[in-house]
Motif scaffolding. Structure first.
Motif: not given
Lengths: 203, 257
Positions: A29-38, A47-53, A70-79
């Motif tokens: 179920h989560a994977q399906r949501i992730a697919k739509v969100l990404s 996160y764009k087109n990146n289901v894993a992230n 909200m988590v996606m907006q604030n969780l940054h990948i730095i280095h």
């Protein structure tokens, strides 16, 4: 839902644990949501087109009882490391329900975050962060350091991160703030300075 | 088994071929019917320069420098033949190449940072390790390894300026080499790699030299690149399918590197 006036507070419900989404029953179920969100144009590029992230962000949102976007907006990948935006940490501390709104005590050179524990009435003081500390730790001397251009904000951000790490580590979920990751990542191997000082002692 | 013929471990050159197309890797390293690799003049010059700069004391034992003769004349031909016989077992270089090696060596050895890095260390030490994340056996042979666990790689180039060398780094994936070697050294020795430096030296007068390192961001990206190649390699090896380029008609992006 609690309505709050302070702009740094999040309007979120109390943290709810919906159960681990990596349990087999929920995963599909989560994977399906992730697919739509990404595939949405509104999510940040990492996160764009990146289901894993996106799935990782979903899991975190689920654990925190926060909205995935909200988590996606604030969780940054730095280095290459996931880290929280500092303002998000402040907002999360303010809205977690355990403390009064975070206050910052100090001057232009130092700062500490202070809040009252709502349950006990105890005043909690975070460790003091100072420009001296920033200098000693090498945060200030890095090329392009924000400690040089906006020291006041950096002092407050770091004071909040220290407060959170001490009194509400579960809010940070063991992660550092983006500013911390930038500060501690070496921009060059130590051997570079050693070589340059040997070949050009005056430089 | 020599470093190059050992195909049980993948090297950075192997990763480059995988990155282009796995079929190229197969042709070069695994195809039993492929013709043997010829040693091109460029390869000979490259090895001679490395030997002159990194192991000058070995140069005389490996290379023989031919007399300056006109091979079009009978006398010149005879002299050259006599030289080839006398130099048996050694790699023959003409005098222009030998002079080039010498000039490059002098330039590098005079350049302070290069001189400092090459003061003490070991040339062409083979490192072998297993990449834990992807479970693939890897190998590397850094040009120079110092006792402080610093890797130095000598690159001859047309343009050693920051801009010019950055182009070479992108073209020949030197960034991937830096990340692959640094990680390999750490895995093999259990000690942190204290830096990876390029000595870039121009192969024409005045043989300018520069020493460069890559930033953490670039190395991180390079690490992701080589891990992607390792994964492709692993999948090809497991499936026995060494694919070429895309079989469907593809839009060509002419401005992307």
């Amino acid at each position: 839902m609690e309505t709050v006036n302070n702009t740094t507070e999040l309007t979120t419900t109390e943290p709810v644990n919906n159960g681990p989404i990596f349990a087999p029953a929920q995963f599909e179920h989560a994977q399906r949501i992730a697919k739509v969100l990404s595939s949405s144009d509104l999510v940040p590029t990492q996160y764009k087109n990146n289901v894993a992230n996106t799935l990782v962000a979903l899991e975190m949102a689920n654990r925190m009882g926060a909205s995935p976007l909200m988590v996606m907006q604030n969780l940054h990948i730095i280095h290459g490391r996931p880290s929280w935006g500092s303002s998000f940490i402040i907002a999360s501390l303010n809205s977690c329900g355990r403390f009064t709104t975070l206050r910052f005590v100090g001057d232009a050179n130092k700062c500490k975050a202070v809040a009252t524990d709502k349950a006990t009435g105890e005043v909690l003081e975070g460790p003091t962060v100072s420009l001296e500390m920033a200098k000693a730790e090498g945060w200030l001397t890095k090329t392009g350091s924000k400690w040089v251009t906006m020291p006041e904000l950096m002092l407050k951000y770091r004071a909040a991160a220290f407060f959170g790490r001490l009194y509400a580590p579960e809010v940070l979920m063991g992660m550092q703030t983006s500013e911390e990751v930038i500060d501690i990542t070496p921009i060059q191997p130590a051997s570079v300075d050693a070589i340059n000082s040997k070949i050009n002692p005056k430089g | 088994m020599s470093y190059h013929t050992n195909t049980s471990r993948i090297s950075k050159s192997g990763l480059d071929l995988i990155n282009r197309a796995p079929a190229h890797y197969y042709e070069r390293y695994l195809n039993p019917n492929a013709p043997p690799q010829k040693e091109t003049p460029a390869l000979v010059i490259g090895s001679a320069v490395h030997c002159a700069v990194l192991e000058p004391e070995e140069f005389g034992k490996r290379y023989a420098v031919g007399p300056r003769v006109d091979k079009r004349t009978k006398q010149g031909k005879e002299e050259w033949e006599a030289f080839l016989i006398a130099a048996e077992g050694l790699t023959c270089l003409d005098s222009e190449t030998a002079t080039l090696c010498e000039r490059i060596m002098e330039s590098v050895r005079r350049f302070p940072a290069a001189k400092y890095l090459l003061k003490e260390g070991q040339a062409e030490k083979v490192i072998e390790w297993t990449d834990e994340a992807i479970d693939v056996d890897c190998k590397a042979r850094p040009d120079w390894l110092t006792p402080d666990n610093i890797i130095v790689d000598l690159k001859t180039t047309e343009d050693a300026s920051p801009r010019g060398f950055a182009q070479s780094v992108r073209k020949y994936r030197y960034d991937v080499q830096a990340a692959f070697y640094s990680d390999g050294l750490e895995a093999a020795t259990g000690k942190e790699c204290e830096g990876f430096f390029f000595i870039a030296v121009e192969k024409s007068p005045p043989f300018l030299c520069a020493v460069y390192f890559l930033g953490a961001d670039d190395l991180l990206e390079a690490r992701q690149k080589y891990q992607k190649n390792l994964l492709t390699y692993k999948l090809c090896k497991e499936s026995g399918i060494w694919s070429g380029y895309s079989e469907i008609v593809t839009k060509l992006e002419i401005w992307k590197p």
